[in-house]
Scaffold this motif. Structure first.
Motif, mmCIF file in Angstrom:
data_model
loop_
_atom_site.group_PDB
_atom_site.id
_atom_site.type_symbol
_atom_site.label_atom_id
_atom_site.label_comp_id
_atom_site.label_asym_id
_atom_site.label_seq_id
_atom_site.Cartn_x
_atom_site.Cartn_y
_atom_site.Cartn_z
ATOM 1 N N VAL A 83 0.871 -1.182 0.000
ATOM 2 C CA VAL A 83 0.000 0.000 0.000
ATOM 3 C C VAL A 83 0.909 1.233 0.000
ATOM 4 N N VAL A 117 -4.937 2.894 5.415
ATOM 5 C CA VAL A 117 -4.305 1.706 6.008
ATOM 6 C C VAL A 117 -5.362 0.835 6.693
ATOM 7 N N ILE A 130 3.786 -1.249 3.782
ATOM 8 C CA ILE A 130 2.982 -0.018 3.682
ATOM 9 C C ILE A 130 3.953 1.155 3.643
ATOM 10 N N VAL A 173 5.912 -0.694 7.974
ATOM 11 C CA VAL A 173 5.352 0.628 7.671
ATOM 12 C C VAL A 173 6.490 1.638 7.673
#
Ligand SMILES: NC(=O)c1ccc[n+]([C@@H]2O[C@H](COP(=O)([O-])OP(=O)(O)OC[C@H]3O[C@@H](n4cnc5c(N)ncnc54)[C@H](OP(=O)(O)O)[C@@H]3O)[C@@H](O)[C@H]2O)c1
Length: 258
Positions: A83, A117, A130, A173
């Motif tokens: 993502v 998210v 991410i 992340v």
């Protein structure tokens, strides 16, 4: 093929850094879904990416549309591996001239990142990556850009908390932190060539490398963070600014004493 068999979603993939990243992801073997607010801009962007990419019209602030975008991306391979929460805009916020609506509009970008998210979560595979969009403005104290700077600093803080929450699933992340990147967001496309060149030169002179960063250079960092090559990188920020924040004394403007 650093992203072979990976399924990715990029918010704000119709222009600038998001579009360059979609192109890079596809080149490296990923299947990509891009979002944007404008159907026509989405069509034009998809034509530039050509293959292994689809588009979903979704404002990052519209949870229903974003949920549909996540479902659509996940349906392509049964889950999401990457993502890139990139969608954002700039609202000027000089002290004394800023309305609450302006502030909410700008700070809403980080709320959109959080929701991106959260809405991706049910579809994320263990080990997913991410990447959140930051900015050097978060640490530079730019006058008149307090709300933008605060929203980008909030992205970086958010990434650290999300990294803690998602580490048990090996989900990483991280944040990309660009300096001045040559994209349509600076509004230079409408300028005449000489004015545009002058503006690019001025913006580039903030960096020791004496030029603006390209969207492709930011995309390269995102590819690294998206790929398994960065498997040990968690809650980190990668700065791509030509040295603007790391070595400000080397910039042409500093050397000239400006
Ligand atoms: N350029 C820079 O110097 C720079 C530096 C640091 C950080 N950044 C950040 O990098 C990100 C991308 O900027 P850029 O320079 O590539 O700008 P850009 O060329 O203007 O692209 C912005 C992209 O975001 C999309 N977008 C904006 N708001 C959206 C929303 N609410 N929902 C869905 N899509 C949305 C736009 O698509 P539609 O308009 O089609 O919806 C477009 O695809 C932004 O978060 C920006 O703050 C840029």
């Amino acid at each position: 093929m650093r992203l072979n068999a990976k399924t990715a979603i990029i918010t704000g993939g119709t222009s600038g850094i998001g579009l360059a990243t979609a192109q890079a992801f596809v080149r490296h073997g990923a299947d990509v879904t891009i979002t944007g607010r404008e159907p026509r801009r989405l069509e034009v962007a998809l034509a530039r990416i050509e293959h292994n990419c689809t588009g979903v019209v979704a404002d990052a602030g519209d949870d229903e549309a974003m949920e549909a975008a996540m479902r659509s991306a996940a349906a392509r391979s049964g889950g999401i591996d990457i993502v890139f929460a990139n969608a954002g805009h700039y609202v000027h916020s000089a002290l004394g001239h800023t309305t609450r609506k302006d502030l909410e509009n700008q700070l809403g970008v980080v709320a959109n990142i959080f929701m991106t998210v959260q809405l991706a979560l049910p579809h994320l595979r263990d080990g997913a990556s991410i990447i959140l969009m930051g900015s050097v403005y978060a640490s530079m104290g730019p006058p008149g850009a307090g709300a933008y700077a605060a929203s980008k600093a909030a992205s970086a803080a958010l990434a650290r908390s999300l990294a803690s929450e998602l580490s048990p699933r090996r989900i990483r992340v991280n944040v990309v932190v660009p300096g001045a990147v040559d994209t349509p967001s600076w509004g230079m496309d409408a300028m005449e060539t000489s004015a545009r060149d002058g503006q690019k030169k001025r913006l580039g002179e903030r960096a020791p490398l004496n030029r603006m960063t390209t969207a492709d250079e930011v995309a390269n960092a995102v590819v690294f963070l998206a790929s398994d090559e960065s498997s040990g990188v968690q809650a980190a920020e990668i700065v791509i600014d030509g040295g603007t924040t790391g070595a400000p004394a080397g910039s042409p403007r500093f050397i000239r004493g400006e």
